[in-house]
Each structure stands twice: as C-alpha cells, then as structure tokens.
Write a protein that holds these residues in place. Structure first.
Motif, mmCIF file in Angstrom:
data_model
loop_
_atom_site.group_PDB
_atom_site.id
_atom_site.type_symbol
_atom_site.label_atom_id
_atom_site.label_comp_id
_atom_site.label_asym_id
_atom_site.label_seq_id
_atom_site.Cartn_x
_atom_site.Cartn_y
_atom_site.Cartn_z
ATOM 1 N N LEU A 125 32.217 33.674 66.409
ATOM 2 C CA LEU A 125 33.485 33.953 67.078
ATOM 3 C C LEU A 125 33.322 34.042 68.596
ATOM 4 C CD1 LEU A 125 35.072 36.549 64.640
ATOM 5 C CD2 LEU A 125 35.841 34.218 65.066
ATOM 6 N N LYS A 126 32.241 34.664 69.059
ATOM 7 C CA LYS A 126 32.029 34.765 70.501
ATOM 8 C C LYS A 126 31.803 33.389 71.114
ATOM 9 C CE LYS A 126 29.919 39.296 69.788
ATOM 10 N NZ LYS A 126 28.621 40.001 69.620
ATOM 11 N N ASN A 127 31.019 32.574 70.426
ATOM 12 C CA ASN A 127 30.775 31.210 70.901
ATOM 13 C C ASN A 127 32.072 30.406 70.900
ATOM 14 O OD1 ASN A 127 29.751 28.555 71.304
ATOM 15 N ND2 ASN A 127 27.798 29.164 70.432
ATOM 16 N N ALA A 128 32.854 30.547 69.836
ATOM 17 C CA ALA A 128 34.123 29.823 69.758
ATOM 18 C C ALA A 128 35.087 30.282 70.851
ATOM 19 C CB ALA A 128 34.750 30.024 68.377
ATOM 20 N N ARG A 146 31.146 22.553 62.589
ATOM 21 C CA ARG A 146 32.365 23.349 62.462
ATOM 22 C C ARG A 146 32.576 24.233 63.686
ATOM 23 N NH1 ARG A 146 33.072 25.749 56.630
ATOM 24 N NH2 ARG A 146 32.391 23.597 56.337
ATOM 25 N N LEU A 147 31.489 24.802 64.211
ATOM 26 C CA LEU A 147 31.617 25.605 65.428
ATOM 27 C C LEU A 147 32.135 24.748 66.580
ATOM 28 C CD1 LEU A 147 31.149 28.048 67.297
ATOM 29 C CD2 LEU A 147 28.796 27.244 67.581
ATOM 30 N N GLY A 161 40.476 25.187 72.253
ATOM 31 C CA GLY A 161 40.745 24.711 73.603
ATOM 32 C C GLY A 161 41.860 23.686 73.641
ATOM 33 N N GLY A 162 41.921 22.856 72.601
ATOM 34 C CA GLY A 162 42.980 21.843 72.533
ATOM 35 C C GLY A 162 44.358 22.449 72.383
ATOM 36 N N ALA A 209 39.424 31.033 86.619
ATOM 37 C CA ALA A 209 39.476 32.269 85.823
ATOM 38 C C ALA A 209 38.941 32.043 84.413
ATOM 39 C CB ALA A 209 40.914 32.781 85.774
ATOM 40 N N LEU A 210 39.250 30.892 83.843
ATOM 41 C CA LEU A 210 38.794 30.586 82.487
ATOM 42 C C LEU A 210 37.283 30.422 82.419
ATOM 43 C CD1 LEU A 210 41.674 28.169 81.515
ATOM 44 C CD2 LEU A 210 41.089 30.273 80.288
ATOM 45 N N TRP A 211 36.681 29.849 83.463
ATOM 46 C CA TRP A 211 35.218 29.719 83.461
ATOM 47 C C TRP A 211 34.551 31.086 83.496
ATOM 48 C CZ3 TRP A 211 32.628 26.070 81.572
ATOM 49 C CH2 TRP A 211 33.022 24.727 81.690
ATOM 50 N N VAL A 212 35.134 32.028 84.232
ATOM 51 C CA VAL A 212 34.592 33.383 84.258
ATOM 52 C C VAL A 212 34.659 34.006 82.863
ATOM 53 C CG1 VAL A 212 34.910 35.710 85.174
ATOM 54 C CG2 VAL A 212 35.096 33.743 86.706
ATOM 55 N N LEU A 213 35.795 33.877 82.203
ATOM 56 C CA LEU A 213 35.945 34.421 80.850
ATOM 57 C C LEU A 213 34.973 33.767 79.876
ATOM 58 C CD1 LEU A 213 39.826 34.752 80.428
ATOM 59 C CD2 LEU A 213 38.151 36.610 80.474
ATOM 60 N N ALA A 214 34.821 32.452 79.993
ATOM 61 C CA ALA A 214 33.908 31.733 79.102
ATOM 62 C C ALA A 214 32.488 32.250 79.247
ATOM 63 C CB ALA A 214 33.966 30.239 79.406
#
Length: 429
Positions: free
Chosen positions: A34-37, A165-166, A174-175, A207-212
């Motif tokens: 889940l964290k990776n996803a 699957r991951l 993301g899509g 901002a999304l790169w920071v969260l990722a």
C-alpha cells in the motif's frame, strides 16, 4: 492504518505467499504494498502533469519555443535517467536499505519542477525552452537514481508473481487522479490565463513529488546484502562481463532499445494533433484526460498479463504500437474538415496505453529475470545502454524536418518490427 486498509482490500489473502521475502518481513508485505502504491499514485500523476511526451511539448509551443527543442524532451529525459545509473548502482549496494535512494531523489525532482515553473514565468521563446530542457536533464538524473533503487526495493519487499500487480496499482491510481485533473482542466480551468494553468501544473507536480518521497520512505525494508560494492569502473567491467556471458540479457537490452519507439513517438503525436486540429490550451485538457484513461483502464490488465508472461506482453505492446502508428498516419490523410481533436485524442490514448504496457512489462521482466544479488547491476547496466541508445535518437525529430512526419512514423514502425525480433528471442521467466 496500512494494516487495516490491507485487510479491507483483502491484501492479506492476496499477498499471503511471500517467496522470496524473508519470513520476518512477510507480515509487512501488505503494508509495504500500500505504501509503494500510494507513492506511485502521487508520482504517476506528477509525471503526467509535467510529461515530456504531452504536457511540456504543448507548453513549449505556447511560449514560442521551437519544435526542435520539443523533440529533444523525451530523448533527454531518458538520457538523464538512464546513463548515470551504472555510476550509482555500485554505491547503492553499500547501503543495506535502499528506499532512501528513491525518496531523496523525489525531493530533488520537486525542486527541478519548481525551477521549471520559474523559467516559464520569466523567460519566453527558445530561452524558456532551453531552460526547461536543461532542468529536465537534472530532473531525469534524479529519476535515474530512483529507478535502480525502486526495482531493488520492490524485489526485497514484494513477492514474485505480485510485482506486476503492484506496478498496475501504481499506474491505475495515478491514472485515475490524472483523469480527474484532466477533467478539471478541460471543464473548469479552461478560462484561466495560460500562465496560471502552467504554474498550477508545476506547483501540483512539485507537491506530489514530495508526497511520493514521503510514502516511499515509510516502506519497511529488510536490510540487503552490502558485500560486493564496486567503484563505477569496476561496476562497468562487471556489467560488461554479464553482458558477454548472459545472452538473455543482451536480447533484453536490444528488445527494450527498439521498443523505445513508443515513448519517442509521443511528443510528435502531440505536435501532429495540435497542428492538424489547431487546438489551443483547452486541447491539453483532452490529452491529459486521455493520459488518465490510458493508465486507469489498461494498467490492471497489463499487470495481470505481466504476472503471467511479461515477455508476451512486450511482444503484444510492440504490435499495438505498430497499429497505432498506422492509425496516426491515416489521420494525417483525412480531409481538414474531418481532422477533429476529439477524433485524434483516442490515438493519443492508445499510444499512452502502449507506453504504460511497455514500461510495466520490461520492469516486471527484468525484476523477475535478474539474479537477486546482481539486480541493481542488471538494472543499471540495461538502463545505461538504453541511455546510449537514446542519445542516438536525440535528433530523431530532424527526420520530420528533412523529410516529413509520414517518414518519421514509418521509422517508428521499423523500430518496433526490430523490437519484435529481439523479444521473440527472450526466454520465459
């Protein structure tokens, strides 16, 4: 929280088999999944918001930058992300936990995106284009470090047979987010000033790169082997030795190199669509919607396909790409009255679906095929050679200028036919 969510999504049952994950970390697999996803949800949307295949070519055309610079975006993106990998893979091996080699570069990518926004705000024409291209190169070098670390961390934390699957979850989430953003861009933001929309795109991407990066840093990773650390020169020599002795690795490198026709074609498809239909900024929303649909619709299918046979998926994608090049070529011969943006958007959708399948299939194949102890080297070696190949394609856009866009499309078809030949020589894993 991740354990409760994993139970809700039935991941405890789905991921019960932990081969070859260490028994001590088997219970961490659902949470790590889940964290990776979640990291992927953020990074995939960020990639689309500043995509060198769709968004950036469109933006550069709006600020008056030349077509030649737009044609360099994808090759330089790949060059920056692939060439440095052999230099860092030996260093990564010295660290028992490699997740930070994905998280920290994600923060660097956020900084580069912010600088792109400032360049577009204060520069124009070719000056803006050159600044974006240079920053994209540094952005891509950070991405290259992440790429080596990602496959290694995935191999240590996600069981074989579940990795496709991951990757599908990452792309699908993301899509869906990209689709929602594209809908907002088309229906609610189309009246905004172009520069305001550009700054919104780069601000959200940063901002999304920071969260990722934060999500990826939370992954529970078992310490890995740290022996065998090598200098870049030693790493290069070791890589060449594997390339000499491992015929399947050679076939994979060649197959992947010519399969690059699919992402290389993307910016030219965007340029063809914009020029033939005369679309303005609102048309970018249509293409972003197409991008979101491509990932959310195709990725679950690609993921399950890859877990059954990533080799066969690579072959299917090459055929898919050939058909799509033919459809774009046919669109160019329609009468001007029939050349609608809404008719062309599905062709962008199909190519993005093919690109997603190509990335997912090659990542799954290489992660499953590479020996565990040498996985970072195999990844870096193949990526470095693809980087050299991409360097040769940096001027591919001049084919369209010297001859025509039709000849360029036929060149992409030839590349995919050659890729099919090399894919057929790969062994199943």
């Amino acid at each position: 929280m991740s354990k409760k969510l994993a139970a809700l999504l039935n991941l405890e049952v789905e991921l019960r088999s932990c081969e070859p994950i260490e028994e001590e970390y088997c219970k961490e697999v659902p949470g790590n999944f889940l964290k990776n996803a979640s990291s992927g949800f953020c990074s995939k949307l960020a990639e689309q918001l500043v995509s060198p295949g769709v968004t950036l070519p469109w933006i550069l055309s709006l600020v008056g930058s030349g077509t030649g610079l737009s044609g360099m975006l994808v090759p330089l993106k790949n060059l920056g992300s692939l060439l440095p990998q052999l230099m860092v893979s030996g260093s990564i091996r010295r660290f028992p936990r490699r997740k930070y080699f994905w998280a920290i570069p994600a923060f660097v990518q956020a900084v580069m995106v912010i600088l792109m926004g400032l360049s577009l705000m204060y520069l124009e024409g070719d000056k803006a284009g050159i600044a974006v291209v240079v920053l994209l190169l540094f952005f891509s070098m950070a991405s290259g470090v992440s790429s080596v670390a990602f496959k290694d961390v995935m191999g240590k934390t996600i069981p074989k047979g579940k990795r496709g699957r991951l990757l599908a979850w990452r792309a699908t989430g993301g899509g869906i987010l990209t689709l929602l953003f594209g809908l907002a861009l088309y229906f609610f933001l189309r009246s905004w000033e172009p520069m305001s929309i550009i700054l919104l795109l780069v601000g959200c991407a940063a901002a999304l790169w920071v969260l990722a990066g934060l999500f990826f840093a939370l992954i529970r990773e078992a310490p890995g082997a740290t022996d065998g650390g090598r200098t870049p020169l030693e790493e290069f020599r070791a890589g060449l030795q594997h390339l000499k002795t491992d015929g399947n690795l050679r076939n994979f490198v060649m197959a992947r190199a010519f399969l690059m026709a699919i992402p290389l074609a993307q910016p030219f498809f965007v340029i063809i669509g914009r020029e033939t239909t005369g679309a303005e900024l609102s048309g970018l929303g249509i293409f972003v919607i197409a991008s979101g649909l491509a990932a959310s619709v195709s990725s679950p299918f690609w993921g399950r396909f890859a877990d059954r046979s990533s080799r066969k998926l690579m072959m299917a994608i090459a055929v898919f790409g050939i058909i799509n090049c033919g459809l774009v070529l046919g669109f160019m011969y329609l009468s001007p009255a029939s050349q609608s943006l809404y008719l062309f958007a599905p062709l962008i959708l199909l190519n993005m679906m093919a690109h997603g399948g190509a990335r997912l299939s090659r990542k799954t194949y290489l992660t499953d095929f590479a020996p565990e102890k040498e996985r970072p080297l195999y990844i870096a070696l193949s990526n470095t050679f693809i980087g050299f190949f991409t360097l040769l394609t940096a001027g591919i856009g001049f084919i369209a200028e010297w001859f025509s866009k039709e000849v360029l499309l036929l060149f992409f078809v030839l590349m995919l036919l050659i890729s099919l030949f090399w894919i057929s020589r790969l062994r199943e894993v």
